[in-house]
Write a protein that holds these residues in place. Sequence first.
Motif, PDB file in Angstrom:
ATOM      1  N   ILE A  19      -3.160  -9.935   9.063  1.00  0.00           N
ATOM      2  CA  ILE A  19      -4.276  -9.594   9.952  1.00  0.00           C
ATOM      3  C   ILE A  19      -3.773  -9.145  11.323  1.00  0.00           C
ATOM      4  O   ILE A  19      -4.389  -8.288  11.969  1.00  0.00           O
ATOM      5  CB  ILE A  19      -5.268 -10.762  10.099  1.00  0.00           C
ATOM      6  CG1 ILE A  19      -4.596 -12.004  10.693  1.00  0.00           C
ATOM      7  CG2 ILE A  19      -5.932 -11.071   8.764  1.00  0.00           C
ATOM      8  CD1 ILE A  19      -5.595 -13.119  11.031  1.00  0.00           C
ATOM      9  N   TYR A  20      -2.654  -9.695  11.763  1.00  0.00           N
ATOM     10  CA  TYR A  20      -2.097  -9.304  13.053  1.00  0.00           C
ATOM     11  C   TYR A  20      -1.327  -7.991  12.920  1.00  0.00           C
ATOM     12  O   TYR A  20      -1.377  -7.127  13.800  1.00  0.00           O
ATOM     13  CB  TYR A  20      -1.194 -10.407  13.594  1.00  0.00           C
ATOM     14  CG  TYR A  20      -1.957 -11.699  13.819  1.00  0.00           C
ATOM     15  CD1 TYR A  20      -2.899 -11.796  14.838  1.00  0.00           C
ATOM     16  CD2 TYR A  20      -1.770 -12.799  12.990  1.00  0.00           C
ATOM     17  CE1 TYR A  20      -3.621 -12.969  15.032  1.00  0.00           C
ATOM     18  CE2 TYR A  20      -2.488 -13.976  13.176  1.00  0.00           C
ATOM     19  CZ  TYR A  20      -3.411 -14.052  14.202  1.00  0.00           C
ATOM     20  OH  TYR A  20      -4.136 -15.202  14.387  1.00  0.00           O
ATOM     21  N   ARG A  39      -6.612 -10.870  18.057  1.00  0.00           N
ATOM     22  CA  ARG A  39      -5.620 -10.514  17.048  1.00  0.00           C
ATOM     23  C   ARG A  39      -4.601  -9.526  17.610  1.00  0.00           C
ATOM     24  O   ARG A  39      -3.413  -9.629  17.312  1.00  0.00           O
ATOM     25  CB  ARG A  39      -6.306  -9.917  15.817  1.00  0.00           C
ATOM     26  CG  ARG A  39      -7.057 -10.928  14.977  1.00  0.00           C
ATOM     27  CD  ARG A  39      -7.643 -10.289  13.723  1.00  0.00           C
ATOM     28  NE  ARG A  39      -8.366 -11.274  12.922  1.00  0.00           N
ATOM     29  CZ  ARG A  39      -8.936 -10.999  11.753  1.00  0.00           C
ATOM     30  NH1 ARG A  39      -8.853  -9.767  11.254  1.00  0.00           N
ATOM     31  NH2 ARG A  39      -9.579 -11.938  11.082  1.00  0.00           N
ATOM     32  N   ASP A  57      -0.816 -14.959   3.905  1.00  0.00           N
ATOM     33  CA  ASP A  57      -1.930 -15.015   4.844  1.00  0.00           C
ATOM     34  C   ASP A  57      -1.455 -15.682   6.119  1.00  0.00           C
ATOM     35  O   ASP A  57      -0.445 -16.372   6.152  1.00  0.00           O
ATOM     36  CB  ASP A  57      -3.096 -15.820   4.239  1.00  0.00           C
ATOM     37  CG  ASP A  57      -4.433 -15.415   4.847  1.00  0.00           C
ATOM     38  OD1 ASP A  57      -4.424 -14.677   5.853  1.00  0.00           O
ATOM     39  OD2 ASP A  57      -5.459 -15.847   4.306  1.00  0.00           O
ATOM     40  N   THR A 104      -3.807  -5.121  12.859  1.00  0.00           N
ATOM     41  CA  THR A 104      -4.429  -4.850  14.150  1.00  0.00           C
ATOM     42  C   THR A 104      -3.488  -4.091  15.072  1.00  0.00           C
ATOM     43  O   THR A 104      -3.883  -3.106  15.718  1.00  0.00           O
ATOM     44  CB  THR A 104      -4.856  -6.169  14.831  1.00  0.00           C
ATOM     45  OG1 THR A 104      -5.683  -6.920  13.931  1.00  0.00           O
ATOM     46  CG2 THR A 104      -5.638  -5.894  16.099  1.00  0.00           C
ATOM     47  N   VAL A 115      -5.660  -6.428   2.106  1.00  0.00           N
ATOM     48  CA  VAL A 115      -5.934  -7.855   2.300  1.00  0.00           C
ATOM     49  C   VAL A 115      -6.145  -8.542   0.954  1.00  0.00           C
ATOM     50  O   VAL A 115      -5.648  -9.653   0.727  1.00  0.00           O
ATOM     51  CB  VAL A 115      -7.151  -8.049   3.217  1.00  0.00           C
ATOM     52  CG1 VAL A 115      -7.603  -9.509   3.217  1.00  0.00           C
ATOM     53  CG2 VAL A 115      -6.805  -7.622   4.650  1.00  0.00           C
ATOM     54  N   GLN A 172     -12.081  -4.357  10.265  1.00  0.00           N
ATOM     55  CA  GLN A 172     -11.765  -5.706   9.840  1.00  0.00           C
ATOM     56  C   GLN A 172     -13.003  -6.595   9.713  1.00  0.00           C
ATOM     57  O   GLN A 172     -12.883  -7.764   9.345  1.00  0.00           O
ATOM     58  CB  GLN A 172     -10.756  -6.326  10.811  1.00  0.00           C
ATOM     59  CG  GLN A 172      -9.445  -5.551  10.864  1.00  0.00           C
ATOM     60  CD  GLN A 172      -8.367  -6.242  11.681  1.00  0.00           C
ATOM     61  OE1 GLN A 172      -8.605  -7.269  12.309  1.00  0.00           O
ATOM     62  NE2 GLN A 172      -7.180  -5.681  11.679  1.00  0.00           N
ATOM     63  N   HIS A 183      -7.622  -1.188   4.305  1.00  0.00           N
ATOM     64  CA  HIS A 183      -7.417  -2.527   4.851  1.00  0.00           C
ATOM     65  C   HIS A 183      -7.905  -3.591   3.874  1.00  0.00           C
ATOM     66  O   HIS A 183      -7.206  -4.577   3.603  1.00  0.00           O
ATOM     67  CB  HIS A 183      -8.154  -2.659   6.181  1.00  0.00           C
ATOM     68  CG  HIS A 183      -8.110  -4.041   6.761  1.00  0.00           C
ATOM     69  ND1 HIS A 183      -7.035  -4.516   7.467  1.00  0.00           N
ATOM     70  CD2 HIS A 183      -9.008  -5.066   6.720  1.00  0.00           C
ATOM     71  CE1 HIS A 183      -7.266  -5.760   7.846  1.00  0.00           C
ATOM     72  NE2 HIS A 183      -8.456  -6.113   7.408  1.00  0.00           N
ATOM     73  N   ASN A 184      -9.101  -3.397   3.337  1.00  0.00           N
ATOM     74  CA  ASN A 184      -9.664  -4.385   2.408  1.00  0.00           C
ATOM     75  C   ASN A 184      -8.834  -4.478   1.129  1.00  0.00           C
ATOM     76  O   ASN A 184      -8.617  -5.577   0.595  1.00  0.00           O
ATOM     77  CB  ASN A 184     -11.118  -4.035   2.075  1.00  0.00           C
ATOM     78  CG  ASN A 184     -12.051  -4.256   3.252  1.00  0.00           C
ATOM     79  OD1 ASN A 184     -11.754  -5.049   4.146  1.00  0.00           O
ATOM     80  ND2 ASN A 184     -13.174  -3.557   3.276  1.00  0.00           N
TER      81      ASN A 184
END
Length: 255
Positions: free
Chosen positions: A122-123, A154, A77, A126, A68, A144, A64-65
């Motif tokens: 981000i959505y 989210r 974003d 999730t 992102v 997250q 995830h990181n």
Amino acid sequence: MAAQDVRSQLAAEVPGLLRYARTMVRDAHAAEDLVQDTLLRALQQAHTFQGDSALTTWLHRILHNLAVDRFRREQEDASDDIEHEVEAKWREDSYTVDAAIVVERAETREELQDALVRLPVIYRATVVLRDAEGLTMAEIAEIQDIGLPAAKQRLRRGRMMLVDALAQGRERRDALHGVPLHCWDARSKVSDYLDDELPAPDRVLVEHHLRGCPTCPPLYAGLVGTRAALGALRDADTVVPASLANRIQELLGRR
């Protein structure tokens, strides 16, 4: 957990990581690179893994990181405009979708993945972690690095955005008469209702609303259908390409 134990379990985590990566990025090669980078990072940091969370959670947090960071570099974003737009749309009692169209598109893998990648990252992350990978909200919040209420927000917004993306903005207007709860009151609770997390009195009100409202049931059916379709990815997408398997084997075989 010893670093050697982490190394020995990494191969089993690859299918789930690859499914997640494929929903995060459009390009198949980029998804494979994300998985490889995740495993490389995990090997480098294996000595820091204490087992406080599940290995799956730890690996998904690394991926995830990395994803992102990639999207930040590419300036993809979430914006306030997108967040406010979905909230405003679902607050309107008259807003609905054609559930049959939404679910049909959700069950078509290409259309589902195309809709997913149009969600802000981000959505998207999730929704995929919850509905495709089956992680708990607590695990997602940990991945997250946010609080549980923020993670639930989210998820709610992400599910709504996904239905909107699949419906492509289809709308119709119907009058509401004698239905308990305003539509937004029901819709703001429906994500928790879907996860069976509503108190009994709220659950009864939502059910009464869904039985009597002409616009909310298709939205709910869209949520149920897309959630089920995402869950099916877990069973349908288990094959790791030979090219990636060879790269992983080479990586894990390093001393």
